[in-house]
Design a protein around this motif. Structure first.
Motif, PDB file in Angstrom:
ATOM      1  N   MET A 161       0.840  -1.181   0.000  1.00 50.23           N
ATOM      2  CA  MET A 161       0.000   0.000   0.000  1.00 50.23           C
ATOM      3  C   MET A 161       0.885   1.245   0.000  1.00 50.23           C
ATOM      4  O   MET A 161       1.959   1.236   0.577  1.00 50.23           O
ATOM      5  CB  MET A 161      -0.898   0.040   1.223  1.00 50.23           C
ATOM      6  CG  MET A 161      -1.958  -1.013   1.223  1.00 50.23           C
ATOM      7  SD  MET A 161      -3.274  -0.621   0.119  1.00 50.23           S
ATOM      8  CE  MET A 161      -4.644  -0.947   1.141  1.00 50.23           C
ATOM      9  N   ARG A 162       0.341   2.263  -0.606  1.00 42.82           N
ATOM     10  CA  ARG A 162       1.053   3.529  -0.723  1.00 42.82           C
ATOM     11  C   ARG A 162       0.059   4.659  -0.504  1.00 42.82           C
ATOM     12  O   ARG A 162      -1.083   4.577  -0.947  1.00 42.82           O
ATOM     13  CB  ARG A 162       1.646   3.600  -2.126  1.00 42.82           C
ATOM     14  CG  ARG A 162       2.310   4.868  -2.467  1.00 42.82           C
ATOM     15  CD  ARG A 162       2.798   4.817  -3.898  1.00 42.82           C
ATOM     16  NE  ARG A 162       3.640   5.976  -4.140  1.00 42.82           N
ATOM     17  CZ  ARG A 162       4.591   6.024  -5.031  1.00 42.82           C
ATOM     18  NH1 ARG A 162       4.823   4.979  -5.778  1.00 42.82           N
ATOM     19  NH2 ARG A 162       5.290   7.104  -5.192  1.00 42.82           N
ATOM     20  N   LEU A 204      -5.285   5.725  -0.281  1.00 43.23           N
ATOM     21  CA  LEU A 204      -4.467   4.517  -0.195  1.00 43.23           C
ATOM     22  C   LEU A 204      -4.526   3.834  -1.554  1.00 43.23           C
ATOM     23  O   LEU A 204      -5.612   3.631  -2.108  1.00 43.23           O
ATOM     24  CB  LEU A 204      -4.979   3.574   0.882  1.00 43.23           C
ATOM     25  CG  LEU A 204      -4.679   3.961   2.320  1.00 43.23           C
ATOM     26  CD1 LEU A 204      -5.238   2.909   3.276  1.00 43.23           C
ATOM     27  CD2 LEU A 204      -3.183   4.124   2.544  1.00 43.23           C
ATOM     28  N   ARG A 246      -3.248   0.542  -3.881  1.00 46.36           N
ATOM     29  CA  ARG A 246      -2.751  -0.835  -3.826  1.00 46.36           C
ATOM     30  C   ARG A 246      -2.104  -1.196  -5.152  1.00 46.36           C
ATOM     31  O   ARG A 246      -2.762  -1.231  -6.193  1.00 46.36           O
ATOM     32  CB  ARG A 246      -3.881  -1.804  -3.515  1.00 46.36           C
ATOM     33  CG  ARG A 246      -3.400  -3.260  -3.519  1.00 46.36           C
ATOM     34  CD  ARG A 246      -4.443  -4.211  -3.043  1.00 46.36           C
ATOM     35  NE  ARG A 246      -4.581  -4.016  -1.601  1.00 46.36           N
ATOM     36  CZ  ARG A 246      -5.699  -4.256  -0.934  1.00 46.36           C
ATOM     37  NH1 ARG A 246      -6.766  -4.699  -1.543  1.00 46.36           N
ATOM     38  NH2 ARG A 246      -5.744  -4.052   0.371  1.00 46.36           N
ATOM     39  N   SER A 247      -0.813  -1.472  -5.113  1.00 49.94           N
ATOM     40  CA  SER A 247      -0.095  -1.937  -6.305  1.00 49.94           C
ATOM     41  C   SER A 247      -0.542  -3.346  -6.653  1.00 49.94           C
ATOM     42  O   SER A 247      -0.777  -4.169  -5.765  1.00 49.94           O
ATOM     43  CB  SER A 247       1.409  -1.948  -6.053  1.00 49.94           C
ATOM     44  OG  SER A 247       1.855  -0.655  -5.769  1.00 49.94           O
TER      45      SER A 247
END
Length: 103
Positions: free
Chosen positions: A1-2, A22, A24-25
């Protein structure tokens, strides 16, 4: 998460400047998803809506086509899959929301 902060008004009314997301890759992207991508010609991240997948990548559009300084696939074409950072899964500031993707 980023975590990513929204800048600009290109995603109004869904997202506003100062919203925190947030991302999600590797999350599955479908038409209607809100995604974060690397701009294909500049060193910056963009938050856009995935409209359709094409041979060259994802066609990404702003929700607010009248926003000043808006940059999306109408300006630079489809964004290669390798430049998609991930799918937005949650706006956590100022008010949590999951209503960012397709129904």
């Amino acid at each position: 998460m980023r975590a990513v902060e929204v800048t600009g008004e290109s995603m109004l009314p869904a997202l506003r400047p100062g919203d925190w997301l947030l991302v999600r890759s590797g999350a599955r992207i479908v038409p209607g998803s809100v995604v974060v991508a690397r701009h294909p010609h500049r060193n910056l991240l963009i938050v856009k809506r995935a409209v359709r997948h094409e041979a060259d990548g994802w066609w990404l559009e702003s929700d607010n086509q009248r926003a000043a300084g808006r940059q999306d696939s109408w300006d630079f074409g489809a964004v290669p899959d390798a430049l998609i950072v991930g799918r937005v899964v949650l706006r956590y500031w100022p008010k949590p929301s999951l209503r960012l993707g397709p129904p």
